[in-house]
Write a protein that holds these residues in place. Sequence first.
Motif, PDB file in Angstrom:
ATOM      1  N   UNK A 119       0.833  -1.206   0.000  1.00 45.14           N
ATOM      2  CA  UNK A 119       0.000   0.000   0.000  1.00 45.14           C
ATOM      3  C   UNK A 119       0.867   1.256   0.000  1.00 45.14           C
ATOM      4  N   UNK A 120       1.947   1.218   0.768  1.00 40.25           N
ATOM      5  CA  UNK A 120       2.852   2.373   0.786  1.00 40.25           C
ATOM      6  C   UNK A 120       3.540   2.551  -0.566  1.00 40.25           C
ATOM      7  N   UNK A 121       3.959   1.430  -1.158  1.00 42.46           N
ATOM      8  CA  UNK A 121       4.580   1.489  -2.494  1.00 42.46           C
ATOM      9  C   UNK A 121       3.637   2.173  -3.479  1.00 42.46           C
ATOM     10  N   UNK A 122       2.379   1.765  -3.413  1.00 37.87           N
ATOM     11  CA  UNK A 122       1.372   2.293  -4.338  1.00 37.87           C
ATOM     12  C   UNK A 122       1.223   3.809  -4.147  1.00 37.87           C
ATOM     13  N   UNK A 123       1.243   4.246  -2.890  1.00 36.58           N
ATOM     14  CA  UNK A 123       1.157   5.691  -2.615  1.00 36.58           C
ATOM     15  C   UNK A 123       2.357   6.433  -3.212  1.00 36.58           C
ATOM     16  N   UNK A 124       3.532   5.859  -3.072  1.00 31.56           N
ATOM     17  CA  UNK A 124       4.752   6.503  -3.602  1.00 31.56           C
ATOM     18  C   UNK A 124       4.678   6.612  -5.124  1.00 31.56           C
ATOM     19  N   UNK A 125       4.276   5.502  -5.773  1.00 34.59           N
ATOM     20  CA  UNK A 125       4.212   5.485  -7.237  1.00 34.59           C
ATOM     21  C   UNK A 125       3.140   6.451  -7.738  1.00 34.59           C
ATOM     22  N   UNK A 126       1.981   6.410  -7.076  1.00 33.02           N
ATOM     23  CA  UNK A 126       0.888   7.316  -7.448  1.00 33.02           C
ATOM     24  C   UNK A 126       1.355   8.770  -7.375  1.00 33.02           C
ATOM     25  N   UNK A 127       2.007   9.088  -6.287  1.00 35.83           N
ATOM     26  CA  UNK A 127       2.489  10.446  -6.057  1.00 35.83           C
ATOM     27  C   UNK A 127       3.477  10.867  -7.146  1.00 35.83           C
ATOM     28  N   UNK A 128       4.402   9.980  -7.479  1.00 34.69           N
ATOM     29  CA  UNK A 128       5.439  10.314  -8.458  1.00 34.69           C
ATOM     30  C   UNK A 128       4.861  10.380  -9.874  1.00 34.69           C
ATOM     31  N   UNK A 129       3.928   9.476 -10.203  1.00 31.90           N
ATOM     32  CA  UNK A 129       3.268   9.520 -11.518  1.00 31.90           C
ATOM     33  C   UNK A 129       2.549  10.866 -11.699  1.00 31.90           C
TER      34      UNK A 129
END
Lengths: 272, 272
Positions: free
Chosen positions: A39-49
């Motif tokens: 879930x944290x990974x997804x937040x990081x990727x979402x943020x960077x995208x």
Amino acid sequence: MKRSERLVGMTNFFLENPRKLFSLPYFVKTYDAAKSSISEDIDIIDDMFRKMGIGHLDTVSGASGGVYYTPDYSEKNSNEAIEEMISILEDEKRVLPGGYVYMSDLLGDPKYVRLIGKIFASAFQDVPIDYIVTVATKGIPLAYAVAEVLNVPVVIIRRDPKVTEGSTVSINYVSGSSRKIQTMVLAKRSIQEGSNVLIVDDFMKAGGTIQGMTSLMQEFNVTVSGIGVLAEAEDEDEDRKIEDYVSLLKFVEVDERTKHIQVKKGNYFNSK
Amino acid sequence: MKRSERLVGMTNFFLENPRKLFSLPYFVKTYDAAKSSISEDIDIIDDMFRKMGIGHLDTVSGASGGVYYTPDYSEKNSNEAIEEMISILEDEKRVLPGGYVYMSDLLGDPKYVRLIGKIFASAFQDVPIDYIVTVATKGIPLAYAVAEVLNVPVVIIRRDPKVTEGSTVSINYVSGSSRKIQTMVLAKRSIQEGSNVLIVDDFMKAGGTIQGMTSLMQEFNVTVSGIGVLAEAEDEDEDRKIEDYVSLLKFVEVDERTKHIQVKKGNYFNSK
């Protein structure tokens, strides 16, 4: 697996599989990590995208939930890409006899083709689309570039039937600018009845070709939910057959004598 | 910017810009990070790309040095992809009158087209290539898929001249299987003399079309440094005109009566 490695793997995975839902347990298993870490990974990727202007990750909660990547090429990115293309196209060496503009090199460059695909995919991201439909030849790379981002198949209408297509449906139509009778052919099994399609082509003048494709789609009981053309030309002396379309470029002037070409942004950028 | 964010950004960046050298200072500036941090990021991405079987990052030292992404689709990934395609193609519903096989849906699916592009790009990664050349219509998506990975432009040979191409060079040739005289046309300005090209097409039987493309390339003083065909068919009753090519699939048997289709891996997998 470490977070740093997961981020590389998951970034590649989302980019390769746009608009497709994957459950969190899928990632938990693939990367052997806790659900909270994923879930944290997804937040990081979402943020960077989002920062990069290439879209975002959407999360669906519940038993059949998960996460999917929605490509959305930002206004800034789209504007930069189209302005670069305009400066390339406004080169006087491109003027061909008859007042045509040479653009095969631009359409042959995968970099620009992919940019065009990303912009169209963003333009039509909220429209129901089961297939991208185009007609041979020049629209084909654009159709695949859009299809890649929207994650749907491409259907290619031909000018002539081919034995490797099986049985076909064909229509005749009148080309808008040349007033000649032309034919379009599509394999019967290539498209499912009741589908929604996005029509993509490289160029539109009077709109006869696009209208032909629209008529052929009616034969297949298919709904045309959008029309995208890379470039449109001003067509003074006749009423355009197609009203509702998205264009990325507009040829305002092509002067064969002075070699002057003037290109503007298409109607997609009008509201921007 | 944090490492986690940089990894997402740089992964996307390398995937979007294969085989192109970028200096470390470029990344230092883009991501506002120390050179040592960027070096570590590169090691992490390189390591994960290798684990995923999608290639590796190569570092060039010295003043004009930097790093570039070499896509290299692993043997395992390639085998899995081609085996999946074989199982799709060996469906008896695909047999068409005349013993042809319907494959337009496979060639219309961006997922498979991209996989084919990745395999071809790996097959020809050590060959000098300035352009991917194909002939309309079915080879076009494959050519772009390879071009995307090798980061070179596509040149499309047509069957008929078009006014939007400017002046052209054309040749006539004899189709291998049908023995008919056919024409190929290519815009003069589409390709530079002295270049190296990779020819890509969807299907080869006797090889007449490929030979036609090769002859046309000679007219442009261009070297054909490789030939890739998605599928080849056994051609019993004549000598094949082309000897040196890479195929990914081979149609061993297509029986119109029993509807039996047998597909094997092509010669690319012979040594694997």
